[in-house]
Write a protein that holds these residues in place. Structure first.
Motif, PDB file in Angstrom:
ATOM      1  N   SER A   1       9.896 -12.352   9.841  1.00  0.00           N
ATOM      2  CA  SER A   1       9.184 -10.550  10.137  1.00  0.00           C
ATOM      3  C   SER A   1       9.271 -10.401   8.394  1.00  0.00           C
ATOM      4  N   VAL A   2       7.907  -9.601   8.199  1.00  0.00           N
ATOM      5  CA  VAL A   2       6.975  -9.480   7.693  1.00  0.00           C
ATOM      6  C   VAL A   2       6.427  -8.438   7.542  1.00  0.00           C
ATOM      7  N   SER A   3       6.933  -7.472   6.088  1.00  0.00           N
ATOM      8  CA  SER A   3       6.864  -5.914   6.059  1.00  0.00           C
ATOM      9  C   SER A   3       5.728  -5.552   4.664  1.00  0.00           C
ATOM     10  N   ILE A   4       4.965  -5.294   4.998  1.00  0.00           N
ATOM     11  CA  ILE A   4       3.508  -5.270   4.341  1.00  0.00           C
ATOM     12  C   ILE A   4       3.437  -3.627   3.776  1.00  0.00           C
ATOM     13  N   ILE A   5       4.244  -3.126   2.925  1.00  0.00           N
ATOM     14  CA  ILE A   5       4.225  -2.105   1.768  1.00  0.00           C
ATOM     15  C   ILE A   5       2.941  -2.076   1.001  1.00  0.00           C
ATOM     16  N   ALA A   6       1.802  -0.860   1.517  1.00  0.00           N
ATOM     17  CA  ALA A   6       0.833  -0.515   1.148  1.00  0.00           C
ATOM     18  C   ALA A   6       1.406   0.566  -0.006  1.00  0.00           C
ATOM     19  N   ALA A   7       1.217   0.679  -1.580  1.00  0.00           N
ATOM     20  CA  ALA A   7       1.839   1.510  -2.405  1.00  0.00           C
ATOM     21  C   ALA A   7       1.326   2.776  -2.361  1.00  0.00           C
ATOM     22  N   GLY A   8       0.326   2.736  -2.173  1.00  0.00           N
ATOM     23  CA  GLY A   8      -0.469   4.183  -2.140  1.00  0.00           C
ATOM     24  C   GLY A   8      -0.625   4.766  -4.232  1.00  0.00           C
ATOM     25  N   GLU A   9      -0.812   5.369  -3.830  1.00  0.00           N
ATOM     26  CA  GLU A   9      -1.368   6.173  -5.084  1.00  0.00           C
ATOM     27  C   GLU A   9      -0.013   8.088  -4.902  1.00  0.00           C
ATOM     28  N   LEU A  10       0.678   7.816  -6.369  1.00  0.00           N
ATOM     29  CA  LEU A  10       1.364   8.867  -6.713  1.00  0.00           C
ATOM     30  C   LEU A  10       0.837   9.645  -7.802  1.00  0.00           C
ATOM     31  N   ALA A  11       1.254  11.194  -6.830  1.00  0.00           N
ATOM     32  CA  ALA A  11       0.195  12.150  -7.635  1.00  0.00           C
ATOM     33  C   ALA A  11       1.454  12.476  -9.012  1.00  0.00           C
ATOM     34  N   ALA A  12       1.114  13.367 -10.029  1.00  0.00           N
ATOM     35  CA  ALA A  12       1.429  14.372 -10.640  1.00  0.00           C
ATOM     36  C   ALA A  12       3.183  14.506  -9.625  1.00  0.00           C
ATOM     37  N   THR A  13       2.624  15.220  -9.116  1.00  0.00           N
ATOM     38  CA  THR A  13       3.891  15.451  -8.102  1.00  0.00           C
ATOM     39  C   THR A  13       5.577  14.742  -7.977  1.00  0.00           C
TER      40      THR A  13
ATOM     41  N   ASP B   1      12.507 -10.198   6.339  1.00  0.00           N
ATOM     42  CA  ASP B   1      12.362 -11.723   5.705  1.00  0.00           C
ATOM     43  C   ASP B   1      11.404 -12.057   4.729  1.00  0.00           C
ATOM     44  N   ILE B   2      10.604 -10.823   4.668  1.00  0.00           N
ATOM     45  CA  ILE B   2       9.375 -11.557   3.827  1.00  0.00           C
ATOM     46  C   ILE B   2       8.740  -9.745   3.451  1.00  0.00           C
ATOM     47  N   VAL B   3       8.924  -9.039   2.095  1.00  0.00           N
ATOM     48  CA  VAL B   3       7.828  -7.971   1.864  1.00  0.00           C
ATOM     49  C   VAL B   3       6.895  -7.904   0.935  1.00  0.00           C
TER      50      VAL B   3
ATOM     51  N   TYR C   1       8.112  -6.111  16.068  1.00  0.00           N
ATOM     52  CA  TYR C   1       6.874  -6.582  16.350  1.00  0.00           C
ATOM     53  C   TYR C   1       7.471  -7.434  14.679  1.00  0.00           C
ATOM     54  N   GLN C   2       6.564  -8.676  14.289  1.00  0.00           N
ATOM     55  CA  GLN C   2       6.603  -9.322  13.826  1.00  0.00           C
ATOM     56  C   GLN C   2       6.187  -9.167  12.167  1.00  0.00           C
ATOM     57  N   VAL C   3       4.903  -7.954  11.912  1.00  0.00           N
ATOM     58  CA  VAL C   3       4.021  -8.112  11.018  1.00  0.00           C
ATOM     59  C   VAL C   3       4.013  -6.216  11.123  1.00  0.00           C
ATOM     60  N   ARG C   4       4.244  -5.001  10.172  1.00  0.00           N
ATOM     61  CA  ARG C   4       4.804  -4.277  10.101  1.00  0.00           C
ATOM     62  C   ARG C   4       3.285  -3.694   9.121  1.00  0.00           C
ATOM     63  N   LEU C   5       3.585  -2.611   8.964  1.00  0.00           N
ATOM     64  CA  LEU C   5       3.431  -2.138   7.807  1.00  0.00           C
ATOM     65  C   LEU C   5       3.661  -0.244   7.584  1.00  0.00           C
ATOM     66  N   GLU C   6       3.791   0.304   6.744  1.00  0.00           N
ATOM     67  CA  GLU C   6       4.446   1.152   6.019  1.00  0.00           C
ATOM     68  C   GLU C   6       3.310   1.592   4.248  1.00  0.00           C
TER      69      GLU C   6
END
Length: 225
Positions: free
Chosen positions: A110-122, A27-29, A9-14
């Motif tokens: 190609s485009v990878s979109i990275i959702a940062a999310g939230e890091l718990a204390a652990t 190519d792009i993040v 896929y050209q557009v990805r998400l993780e």
């Protein structure tokens, strides 16, 4: 072909740095950390500020860390990707930057979109509704420009954004991250001490309020041009 690299896929998400590592090199993040890294940077670069990644890491250990990982990623036969930072506040501008990069390289990007999310204390990565919506806003804006060969993961985020667009402010203010900011977090003081005004939660929910894309260039965040 690994089943989770989304390379067809050209557009990805993780999600997060581990998700970035699962995806095929791109190519792009685009790093999405709506509350508040992405939104704050969009305002800062629109106002003419240039912010070093090393400084940003001090006040945003999550989004900036994903950017650092993204800037170090590369395919064996290619250079480092173009790294953008985007969210709801500058979704359309971020999509236009992707189109500009694609036009400059002369081939489909190609485009990878990275959702940062939230890091718990652990150290555990938690789902963040604001980053799902921010990623979806950018993917939807890419679709509007004809960059629409999206993975199922990316397509689902775009559809969630489209369905919930009328209630973006309510979704962000009522989210766990939004409530946490009301209670107070240490990053607020660190941003202010660095001369950076933290974006408010309600501001982070304002679609395309900023007509500026954020790019990492030689270790410094600046306005994409």
């Amino acid at each position: 072909m690994p089943p989770f690299d989304q390379s067809s896929y050209q557009v990805r998400l993780e999600w997060g740095t581990q998700g970035l590592a699962r995806l095929a090199p791109a190519d792009i993040v685009i790093v999405v950390d709506v509350l508040r890294f992405s939104s704050t940077l969009a305002d800062a670069v629109a106002a003419g500020q240039r912010i070093a990644l090393s400084d940003a890491i001090r006040w945003s250990t999550n989004g900036a860390s994903v950017v650092a990982a993204a800037s170090a990623s590369a395919a064996p036969d290619a250079g480092a990707p173009t790294v953008l930072v985007g969210g709801i506040r500058n979704a359309a501008a971020t999509a236009r930057a992707v189109m500009a990069v694609q036009e400059r390289q002369g081939t489909r990007a190609s485009v990878s979109i990275i959702a940062a999310g939230e890091l718990a204390a652990t150290g555990e990565l938690r789902f963040a509704v604001e980053d799902q919506l921010g990623a979806g806003a950018i993917i939807s804006a890419l679709c509007d420009l004809g960059i629409d060969h999206s993975s199922p993961e990316a397509a689902a985020a775009a559809e969630a954004y489209r369905a919930l667009r009328p209630g973006l402010r309510h979704m962000l203010v009522g989210s766990g991250s939004g409530r946490e900011l009301v209670e107070g977090v240490a990053s607020t003081a660190r941003m202010e001490a660095a001369g950076v005004r933290p974006a408010a939660t309600a501001e982070a929910a304002e679609l395309d309020a900023v007509d500026a894309a954020v790019v990492l260039s030689d270790g410094v965040f600046e306005r994409f041009s």
